[in-house]
Write a protein that holds these residues in place. Structure first.
Motif: not given
Length: 236
Positions: A25-45
């Motif tokens: 349960n980390r890196h959440h942008l949002s959470k709902g009935y369709q599942g979780q929306v996660l945010l990935y960040r690094d130097e490139k993406y």
């Protein structure tokens, strides 16, 4: 096909990262009935990863919706105002470009007319590709970048128009979704004060029978309960 340009080794890394992030349960942008929306960040993406919930039957339903959404993004690739999609990794993780901005509800538009003309252009190009969003009434599904560029997101309930052959039910559903999209555009532009709608924009406002029925039901409910409707000539 969807433009998948992520290196294979990075795709495996991203799947492992998303699996762990969902479990912990980390890196959440949002959470709902369709599942979780996660945010990935690094130097490139900077990427959005949509993942289904862990528990059945929600995981099964959400996975189906994500596969449907991936097909929608395939249809809409290379349209400005639609986030770039990198495909459905491991058949369950939908990967998109992260769009920096606010939802329409929270955004401060500096050039309203230009914004809504651009917004309308995206809708019309989307419809020309045979996609009806059907949920643009939700301001959370419209992002506004710092330079006032609109982006449409969350195509989980979108309608894909079938190509070739005779598909009357699908055509009907697509036309309903198309009307929902244009009606939503007018209502957002005029902040639901549709009595101020210009003659030019009136051509985009044609309520579906579902919207008219909902309006009638709401009116009857408020009449019976003594609740007054707000004084708008053409509200929902």
């Amino acid at each position: 096909m969807t433009e998948t340009i992520l290196p294979e080794s990075f795709e495996k890394h991203l799947v492992d990262w998303a699996t762990t992030a969902r479990r912990e349960n980390r890196h959440h942008l949002s959470k709902g009935y369709q599942g979780q929306v996660l945010l990935y960040r690094d130097e490139k993406y900077q990427l959005v990863v949509k993942v289904p919930p862990r528990w059945w039957p929600y995981s099964w339903l959400s996975a189906r919706m994500l596969r449907h959404e991936a097909r929608v993004y395939e249809r809409l690739q290379h349209i400005d105002g639609i986030p770039r999609c990198y495909g459905l990794l491991n058949n369950r993780f939908l990967v998109l470009d992260f769009i920096e901005g606010d939802c329409l509800r929270e955004a401060s538009l500096r050039q309203r007319e230009k914004f809504y003309e651009t917004f309308l252009g995206i809708i019309r190009r989307m419809h020309a590709r045979g996609v009806g969003h059907a949920d643009l009434k939700r301001k959370d599904n419209i992002l506004v970048t710092p330079n006032d560029q609109p982006y449409l997101i969350d195509f989980g309930v979108a309608t894909l128009r079938r190509r070739g052959g005779w598909h009357p039910i699908n055509n009907f559903l697509f036309n309903v979704a198309r009307r929902f999209d244009l009606n939503a555009w007018v209502k957002h532009k005029y902040r639901r004060r549709l009595e101020d709608c210009s003659p030019r924009d009136q051509r985009y406002l044609h309520r579906t029978w579902m919207e008219r029925s909902g309006r009638w039901i709401k009116r009857q409910y408020r009449r019976l309960t003594g609740t007054k409707m707000r004084n708008r000539s053409s509200g929902r």
